[in-house]
Design a protein around this motif. Structure first.
Motif, short mmCIF file in Angstrom:
data_model
loop_
_atom_site.label_atom_id
_atom_site.label_comp_id
_atom_site.label_asym_id
_atom_site.label_seq_id
_atom_site.Cartn_x
_atom_site.Cartn_y
_atom_site.Cartn_z
N ASN A 298 -33.69 96.08 41.70
CA ASN A 298 -33.68 94.62 41.66
C ASN A 298 -34.69 93.96 42.60
OD1 ASN A 298 -31.36 93.70 39.78
ND2 ASN A 298 -30.49 95.40 40.94
N SER A 299 -35.15 94.68 43.62
CA SER A 299 -36.20 94.11 44.49
C SER A 299 -37.44 93.78 43.67
CB SER A 299 -36.56 95.10 45.60
OG SER A 299 -35.51 95.22 46.51
N ASN A 300 -37.78 94.65 42.71
CA ASN A 300 -38.95 94.40 41.87
C ASN A 300 -38.74 93.19 40.96
OD1 ASN A 300 -40.93 96.76 42.31
ND2 ASN A 300 -38.94 97.76 42.18
N ASP A 301 -37.50 92.98 40.52
CA ASP A 301 -37.20 91.81 39.69
C ASP A 301 -37.37 90.53 40.50
OD1 ASP A 301 -36.43 90.37 37.47
OD2 ASP A 301 -34.30 90.51 37.93
N TRP A 302 -36.88 90.55 41.78
CA TRP A 302 -37.02 89.35 42.62
C TRP A 302 -38.48 89.12 43.01
CZ3 TRP A 302 -33.34 86.03 42.46
CH2 TRP A 302 -32.02 86.43 42.31
N LEU A 303 -39.25 90.19 43.20
CA LEU A 303 -40.69 90.03 43.46
C LEU A 303 -41.39 89.43 42.24
CD1 LEU A 303 -41.41 93.32 45.41
CD2 LEU A 303 -41.90 91.01 46.24
N TYR A 304 -40.99 89.86 41.06
CA TYR A 304 -41.54 89.30 39.82
C TYR A 304 -41.26 87.79 39.75
CZ TYR A 304 -41.15 87.79 34.95
OH TYR A 304 -41.22 87.08 33.79
N GLN A 305 -40.00 87.40 40.05
CA GLN A 305 -39.64 85.98 40.00
C GLN A 305 -40.39 85.17 41.07
OE1 GLN A 305 -35.44 85.04 39.59
NE2 GLN A 305 -35.00 87.11 38.84
N SER A 306 -40.58 85.78 42.26
CA SER A 306 -41.28 85.07 43.34
C SER A 306 -42.73 84.81 42.98
CB SER A 306 -41.19 85.88 44.64
OG SER A 306 -39.84 86.04 45.03
N TYR A 307 -43.42 85.85 42.50
CA TYR A 307 -44.84 85.67 42.13
C TYR A 307 -44.98 84.74 40.92
CZ TYR A 307 -46.66 89.16 45.38
OH TYR A 307 -47.04 89.83 46.50
N LYS A 308 -44.01 84.80 40.04
CA LYS A 308 -44.03 83.90 38.89
C LYS A 308 -43.86 82.45 39.37
CE LYS A 308 -41.70 83.06 34.46
NZ LYS A 308 -40.53 83.44 33.61
N GLY A 309 -42.97 82.26 40.37
CA GLY A 309 -42.79 80.91 40.93
C GLY A 309 -44.04 80.38 41.59
N LEU A 310 -44.86 81.30 42.17
CA LEU A 310 -46.13 80.91 42.79
C LEU A 310 -47.28 80.85 41.77
CD1 LEU A 310 -45.93 83.12 46.02
CD2 LEU A 310 -45.66 80.64 45.88
N GLN A 312 -48.70 83.30 40.37
CA GLN A 312 -49.61 84.44 40.57
C GLN A 312 -49.22 85.49 39.53
OE1 GLN A 312 -49.79 85.73 44.67
NE2 GLN A 312 -49.77 83.62 45.44
N TYR A 313 -49.69 85.29 38.31
CA TYR A 313 -49.16 86.03 37.17
C TYR A 313 -49.57 87.51 37.16
CZ TYR A 313 -47.88 81.39 35.58
OH TYR A 313 -47.34 80.14 35.49
N ASP A 314 -50.71 87.85 37.72
CA ASP A 314 -51.11 89.26 37.77
C ASP A 314 -50.11 90.07 38.59
OD1 ASP A 314 -53.29 88.79 36.22
OD2 ASP A 314 -54.74 88.70 37.87
N SER A 315 -49.76 89.55 39.75
CA SER A 315 -48.77 90.23 40.61
C SER A 315 -47.39 90.23 39.94
CB SER A 315 -48.69 89.55 41.97
OG SER A 315 -49.91 89.67 42.66
N TYR A 319 -45.10 93.70 39.03
CA TYR A 319 -43.72 94.02 39.46
C TYR A 319 -42.76 94.04 38.27
CZ TYR A 319 -45.10 94.10 44.29
OH TYR A 319 -45.69 94.46 45.47
N GLN A 320 -43.11 93.34 37.21
CA GLN A 320 -42.30 93.45 35.99
C GLN A 320 -42.44 94.86 35.40
OE1 GLN A 320 -43.42 91.05 32.56
NE2 GLN A 320 -41.26 90.49 32.27
N SER A 321 -43.66 95.41 35.44
CA SER A 321 -43.87 96.77 34.95
C SER A 321 -43.22 97.79 35.88
CB SER A 321 -45.37 97.07 34.80
OG SER A 321 -46.02 97.04 36.07
#
Length: 513
Positions: A298-310, A312-315, A319-321
């Motif tokens: 789930n850390s990767n899911d929260w990192l995905y949501q954080s970068y998405k909120g910023l 920063q779609y590449d990052s 983390y989604q992958s």
């Protein structure tokens, strides 16, 4: 005179033996007191004073587990050498239960916790009984879904032995945990009275860093889970982290790491994305990261949501992958474990060895028969006996062959169910079985609902997709198939899922549950 001296010597030996047992019990009680107050530095010296091998081994296990977080592969305690001593029996049983609990043998560990409780009651030692009940309640609060009523029984039993501030804190703590779990099970919100009761915990907090950490961690959970007050949750997790950080031993590491993880989640909820990203990346560097599969995933899911909120779609995509990769790795691990359990259950290899052994015996018997055939005269009786033995072995071999064939067939069926971790819909979409909540039929179409919130609408029949799903998917209505792994409660005419969805349950299908 000689006999008199022998009697005196025997009485002296018995007296010294009882005196040593008394000393061992005093030193063991001191060790128990050090354990309950988390004064671990004093324990090794106290253990060296205990001459009883089982008692010393039990406290050595407790010390090493709390300080290092590891155990030996085997626990050097002889469970047959503790009869007629309730004090020693209790300590040995709850230590062995702790050992089994660490080895993930949950049902067996609880049996030994209950044995320890029965022995502690016979000993009439309140400190011993209290320490046993602390272990039982800590076990049940983590495994509450099986029997919340049992948790209630043991937490109330603990109240009868509470004598000091440590006991009052644990009694308060168990009351709060039970209340929150009961509210959660019934989908109820906490009342103002519940929150006020929780706040009063600060007035009874002992000056022990671990117990302070436990209290503020509990407040953080309530703030985030029940109140959705993430600012308060972040602050309470911070207090818990401060107290856990003061402890240099392993027993606080897991809770410390969990608080860091939950504080990072609170930052995501508060849209403090930069800070959350720093915290999650720091967590990934810890050796605790791979030990906790839930946090790893789930850390990767929260990192995905954080970068998405910023934005920063590449990052975010990276983390989604990573999330998908770790999820697949964990599914493969579950599959491997399940297959191993199947192999052990059916003992295919053992049956194959039995068949091979019987085939060798049959060959030997056949050679003996062909050797004896020319000699018909006086050996007809022996020949008849050997033939009888041959037929009996042959029959047993056939039975084992049939059992092997049946076992292998079941094994293949089970492995196929275990290994198949997804289905492919008619629109070529891959849906993981572990994420599938339920399927709803709508005329000639199917609604596919998943735990990730990704739903699908495709053409198909309920009877066709049912054949592709494993046994834990059961039809509960003529238009519904549900994944029983997600059922939270079975009602009279409906099913409540963990996702809070309500699924109709018709009378004709209720027998399946």
């Amino acid at each position: 005179m000689r006999y008199f001296n022998v009697i005196i010597l025997c009485l002296l030996i018995v007296s010294l033996s009882h005196a040593q047992e008394g000393k061992d019990r005093i030193n063991a009680k001191t060790c128990l007191q050090y354990l309950r107050t988390y004064n671990l530095d004093a324990i090794p010296k106290q253990i060296r004073k205990i001459e009883d091998r089982e008692l010393a081994a039990a406290f050595q296990f407790q010390y090493e587990f709390l300080t290092r977080g590891t155990i030996n592969d085997s626990l050097s305690i002889d469970l047959t050498n503790i009869k007629n001593d309730n004090f020693k029996e209790t300590i040995t049983f709850f230590t062995y239960a702790d050992y089994l609990n660490f080895r993930k043998q949950d049902s067996l560990s609880f049996q030994y916790y209950r044995k320890a409780y029965a022995s502690a009651k016979k000993s009439k030692d309140e400190i011993l009984l209290g320490e046993t009940l602390v272990r039982i309640n800590n076990y049940l609060r983590k495994n509450n879904t099986r029997n919340l009523e049992m948790f209630h029984f043991y937490k109330e039993a603990y109240k009868t032995v509470v004598k000091d501030s440590i006991g009052r804190f644990w009694s308060f703590y168990y009351d709060q945990i039970y209340k929150f779990q009961e509210r959660d099970r019934n989908n109820e919100k906490l009342s103002k009275k519940d929150i006020t009761a929780l706040m009063q915990g600060e007035t009874i907090l002992p000056d022990i860093n671990f117990l302070k950490g436990k209290y503020y961690q509990l407040k953080g959970i309530v703030s985030s889970h029940f109140q959705e007050d993430y600012e308060s949750a972040k602050k309470n997790y911070g207090y818990a982290i401060e107290n856990y950080a003061k402890i240099n031993y392993e027993y606080a590491t897991k809770d410390h790491y969990s608080c860091l993880y939950n504080q990072a989640i609170a930052n995501v909820k508060l849209q403090h994305y930069h800070l959350a990203i720093q915290q999650f990346l720091s967590l990934k560097k810890s050796d605790q990261y791979t030990k906790n599969s839930y946090i790893e995933l789930n850390s990767n899911d929260w990192l995905y949501q954080s970068y998405k909120g910023l934005k920063q779609y590449d990052s975010a995509i990276f983390y989604q992958s990573e999330l998908a990769r770790i999820k697949e790795k964990q599914e493969q691990l579950k599959t491997a474990i399940a297959i191993k359990e199947i192999d052990e259950k059916f003992k295919v290899n053992e049956k194959e060895e039995q068949i091979t052994e019987l085939e060798g015996t049959n060959k030997d018997l056949e050679q003996k028969v062909y050797t004896l055939l020319p000699i018909l005269g006086g050996v007809l009786l022996i020949l008849a006996v050997i033939f009888f033995l041959y037929k009996r072995y042959k029959k047993k071999s056939v039975v084992l062959e049939e059992e092997k064939s049946e076992t292998l067939q079941k094994l293949d069926e089970l492995k196929e169910v275990v290994i198949k971790n997804h289905i492919v819909l008619k629109d070529k979409t891959k849906v993981y079985i572990a994420d599938l909540l339920y399927v709803k039929a709508d005329d000639h179409y199917l609604h596919i609902f998943t735990s990730e919130g990704k739903n699908h609408f495709v053409r198909g029949k309920l009877s066709q997709i049912k054949q592709e799903l494993p046994p834990n998917f059961i039809q509960c209505h003529r238009s519904y198939i549900v994944n029983t792994n997600f059922i939270k409660r079975i009602n009279k005419e409906s099913l409540t899922l963990i996702s809070k969805d309500t699924i109709p349950l018709s009378r004709s299908f209720k027998k399946n549950f």
